[in-house]
Design a protein around this motif. Structure first.
Motif, PDB file in Angstrom:
ATOM      1  N   UNK A 116      -5.727  11.505  14.527  1.00 30.83           N
ATOM      2  CA  UNK A 116      -5.751  10.312  14.389  1.00 30.83           C
ATOM      3  C   UNK A 116      -6.252   9.790  12.787  1.00 30.83           C
ATOM      4  N   UNK A 117      -7.146  10.512  12.424  1.00 27.04           N
ATOM      5  CA  UNK A 117      -7.696  10.314  10.972  1.00 27.04           C
ATOM      6  C   UNK A 117      -6.414  10.842   9.921  1.00 27.04           C
ATOM      7  N   UNK A 118      -5.862  11.947  10.216  1.00 26.65           N
ATOM      8  CA  UNK A 118      -4.469  12.505   9.392  1.00 26.65           C
ATOM      9  C   UNK A 118      -3.604  11.082   9.397  1.00 26.65           C
ATOM     10  N   UNK A 119      -3.190  10.917  10.735  1.00 18.45           N
ATOM     11  CA  UNK A 119      -2.257   9.728  10.829  1.00 18.45           C
ATOM     12  C   UNK A 119      -2.567   8.545  10.066  1.00 18.45           C
ATOM     13  N   UNK A 120      -3.763   8.084   9.981  1.00 19.45           N
ATOM     14  CA  UNK A 120      -4.035   6.980   9.312  1.00 19.45           C
ATOM     15  C   UNK A 120      -3.920   7.234   8.015  1.00 19.45           C
ATOM     16  N   UNK A 121      -4.461   8.335   7.430  1.00 14.92           N
ATOM     17  CA  UNK A 121      -4.513   8.835   5.982  1.00 14.92           C
ATOM     18  C   UNK A 121      -3.158   8.714   5.445  1.00 14.92           C
ATOM     19  N   UNK A 122      -2.134   9.154   6.161  1.00 13.60           N
ATOM     20  CA  UNK A 122      -0.675   9.407   5.978  1.00 13.60           C
ATOM     21  C   UNK A 122       0.022   7.946   5.659  1.00 13.60           C
ATOM     22  N   UNK A 123      -0.330   7.028   6.670  1.00 15.19           N
ATOM     23  CA  UNK A 123      -0.001   5.683   6.798  1.00 15.19           C
ATOM     24  C   UNK A 123      -0.416   4.990   5.341  1.00 15.19           C
ATOM     25  N   UNK A 124      -1.821   5.162   5.285  1.00 13.83           N
ATOM     26  CA  UNK A 124      -2.258   4.358   3.983  1.00 13.83           C
ATOM     27  C   UNK A 124      -1.642   5.075   2.826  1.00 13.83           C
ATOM     28  N   UNK A 125      -1.525   6.144   2.636  1.00 15.10           N
ATOM     29  CA  UNK A 125      -0.972   6.784   1.385  1.00 15.10           C
ATOM     30  C   UNK A 125       0.298   6.345   1.049  1.00 15.10           C
ATOM     31  N   UNK A 126       1.177   6.196   2.036  1.00 15.37           N
ATOM     32  CA  UNK A 126       2.662   5.713   1.784  1.00 15.37           C
ATOM     33  C   UNK A 126       2.781   4.168   1.795  1.00 15.37           C
ATOM     34  N   UNK A 127       1.520   3.462   2.194  1.00 15.06           N
ATOM     35  CA  UNK A 127       1.764   2.111   2.157  1.00 15.06           C
ATOM     36  C   UNK A 127       1.352   1.650   0.870  1.00 15.06           C
ATOM     37  N   UNK A 128       0.340   2.229   0.132  1.00 12.87           N
ATOM     38  CA  UNK A 128      -0.350   1.517  -1.197  1.00 12.87           C
ATOM     39  C   UNK A 128       0.744   1.087  -2.152  1.00 12.87           C
ATOM     40  N   UNK A 129       1.561   2.222  -2.282  1.00 14.40           N
ATOM     41  CA  UNK A 129       2.528   2.061  -3.394  1.00 14.40           C
ATOM     42  C   UNK A 129       3.659   0.687  -2.983  1.00 14.40           C
ATOM     43  N   UNK A 130       3.785   0.507  -1.618  1.00 14.59           N
ATOM     44  CA  UNK A 130       4.583  -0.506  -1.225  1.00 14.59           C
ATOM     45  C   UNK A 130       4.007  -1.854  -1.378  1.00 14.59           C
ATOM     46  N   UNK A 131       2.482  -2.037  -1.243  1.00 16.42           N
ATOM     47  CA  UNK A 131       1.917  -3.226  -1.340  1.00 16.42           C
ATOM     48  C   UNK A 131       1.609  -3.679  -2.717  1.00 16.42           C
ATOM     49  N   UNK A 132       1.377  -2.266  -3.658  1.00 22.79           N
ATOM     50  CA  UNK A 132       1.495  -2.602  -5.230  1.00 22.79           C
ATOM     51  C   UNK A 132       2.935  -3.305  -5.470  1.00 22.79           C
ATOM     52  N   UNK A 133       3.997  -3.005  -5.164  1.00 24.77           N
ATOM     53  CA  UNK A 133       5.203  -3.536  -5.602  1.00 24.77           C
ATOM     54  C   UNK A 133       5.275  -5.061  -5.581  1.00 24.77           C
ATOM     55  N   UNK A 134       4.965  -5.760  -4.421  1.00 24.56           N
ATOM     56  CA  UNK A 134       5.045  -7.182  -4.598  1.00 24.56           C
ATOM     57  C   UNK A 134       3.833  -7.988  -5.349  1.00 24.56           C
TER      58      UNK A 134
END
Length: 449
Positions: free
Chosen positions: A324-342
């Motif tokens: 679950x830690x790896x799943x959360x980290x993967x989700x976080x890693x791919x989400x940061x660039x998308x949040x950065x865009x707007x």
């Protein structure tokens, strides 16, 4: 907070979760389309837009408000979030506007559009800081758990700040520099299933950790853990309780994603979209409540402000916790660039207006935003500080204050109508919650320092 991306032939729209914003990457993305996303697809997209990193701080909020107090506050915030969405949908039908910033411009002229854009920028910066904070705290533990137990000493990969800088430069920065990153939306759609898995693990591991907690655990500094520590508190009021409502507001913020999802809904009507939002908020409410309740009932008053950290001492090499830690980290890693865009989009609009695309402005804005976010993630000592400050300021504005003000300014309903009174009370609640929570947080910082 994760991001969901709705893909179509004409547009790349992505919606940031738990505070969260949309980017309309093509000019025709704002036009309603017939035959768009199905009802179930829209529900899934909005759930992705709601649920985010706030889920990691809700158990800590329950520990500082009590079970009954937490349930009352969570129900109140979620209900007000649904009502404020109703006001936004009503305004969308009346004006034909489907952008949060444009609603601000319609209600308060240019200054309103600037204030909304600035709020979205700050909200996204806070969201990115919370994600990078998770990377800083969880990545060393994840790497250590994958290595053999014999590997000892203070290795370089145990330094969370160093790992955060490396990951930011090698992964987050290159992805953030892309002018179009909509393809990441396909992978970020897995985030909802990661959150469900997270809730399941929290429930299962409730029965794996005994209570009272062992007294020889130095990381928790428990001097007299006893049976009294295993008695759940129904109500709890302290200075730390001021972080509870802002954390919940941070967790339910999806309002800038509502209108783009509405535009892409098949057979779009206000009633149909209201059902989408109600179902999405109810599902998020249940997942939030279950994970917070069982996380609190596992550690009680010793729960960490970032829940997964509480499992490191008692279940250091547990397979389910590791996955679950790896799943959360993967989700976080791919989400940061998308949040950065707007966030970058809002910054460029605020500083440069409608200027044509420039790589110099693009790169400068990207580096500036990531620099600020990285400094926040490195030097902020506790993730509850991010949830508290952002939740009590921009989240309360986007969730409560702005929808109420916009309705009062734009709608042609009389001031004594039910919705006008409700909008006024929504603004009052948002102001009270924001001012009181932020004041207590600042006073707590000053006292502790």
């Amino acid at each position: 907070m994760c991001v969901s991306v709705t893909m179509s032939t004409n547009t790349d729209c992505y919606n940031e979760r738990s505070g969260e914003t949309e980017a309309l990457l093509e000019s025709d993305a704002a036009r309603p389309r017939v035959g768009g996303a199905s009802f179930s697809s829209s529900v899934f997209n909005l759930i992705n837009a709601i649920m985010g990193s706030g889920i990691l701080g809700l158990a800590y909020a329950m520990a500082n408000t009590g079970i009954v107090g937490f349930c009352i506050l969570l129900l109140l915030v979620s209900s007000l979030a649904a009502y404020s969405i109703h006001l936004l949908l009503t305004l969308c039908d009346q004006t034909g506007i489907n952008s949060y910033e444009d609603l601000g411009g319609r209600a308060l002229q240019h200054s309103g559009k600037v204030v909304v854009g600035l709020s979205i920028l700050i909200q996204n910066i806070g969201a990115m800081a919370s994600y990078l904070f998770i990377l800083k705290s969880e990545l060393p533990a994840a790497i250590s758990s994958l290595l053999s137990p014999e590997t000892g000493g203070h290795a370089w990969y145990e330094n969370g700040r160093l790992l955060l800088i490396i990951v930011t430069l090698c992964v987050v920065l290159p992805l953030s520099l892309l002018p179009r990153i909509g393809f990441l939306g396909y992978t970020s759609s897995l985030a909802f299933f990661f959150m469900l898995y997270f809730a399941v693990v929290i429930v299962v591991k409730k029965w794996s950790i005994p209570c009272p907690l062992p007294q020889n655990v130095s990381s928790f500094q428990i001097s007299n853990s006893s049976d009294s520590d295993c008695s759940p508190k129904l109500f709890e009021i302290s200075s730390k309780s001021a972080f509870a409502i802002p954390t919940m507001a941070f967790s339910f913020l999806c309002h800038t994603a509502i209108l783009p999802i509405y535009c892409e809904l098949d057979r779009p009507t206000k009633t149909r979209m209201q059902k989408v939002s109600n179902i999405s908020i109810c599902v998020s409410f249940l997942v939030y409540l279950i994970s917070a309740l069982f996380g609190y009932l596992t550690f009680y008053g010793h729960v960490d402000s970032e829940l997964l950290l509480s499992y490191d001492t008692y279940l250091p090499r547990d397979i389910m916790v590791m996955t679950v830690r790896l799943a959360i980290l993967l989700s976080v890693l791919l989400t940061v660039p998308l949040i950065h865009f707007p966030a970058r989009k809002s910054l460029v609009l605020l500083l440069c207006g409608g200027q044509a695309f420039s790589w110099f402005i693009h790169i400068t804005a990207t580096l500036s935003i990531l620099g600020v976010v990285l400094l926040m993630a490195i030097f902020v000592p506790d993730i509850s500080n991010v949830f508290g400050v952002v939740g009590s300021t921009t989240s309360s504005c986007l969730l409560f204050i702005f929808p109420g003000i916009f309705y009062l300014k734009i709608s042609d309903q009389p001031l004594r109508s039910v919705h006008a009174v409700g909008a006024f009370l929504l603004v009052v609640f948002g102001l009270m919650m924001g001012v009181i929570s932020f004041s207590v947080i600042v006073i707590t910082w000053a006292t502790n320092s």
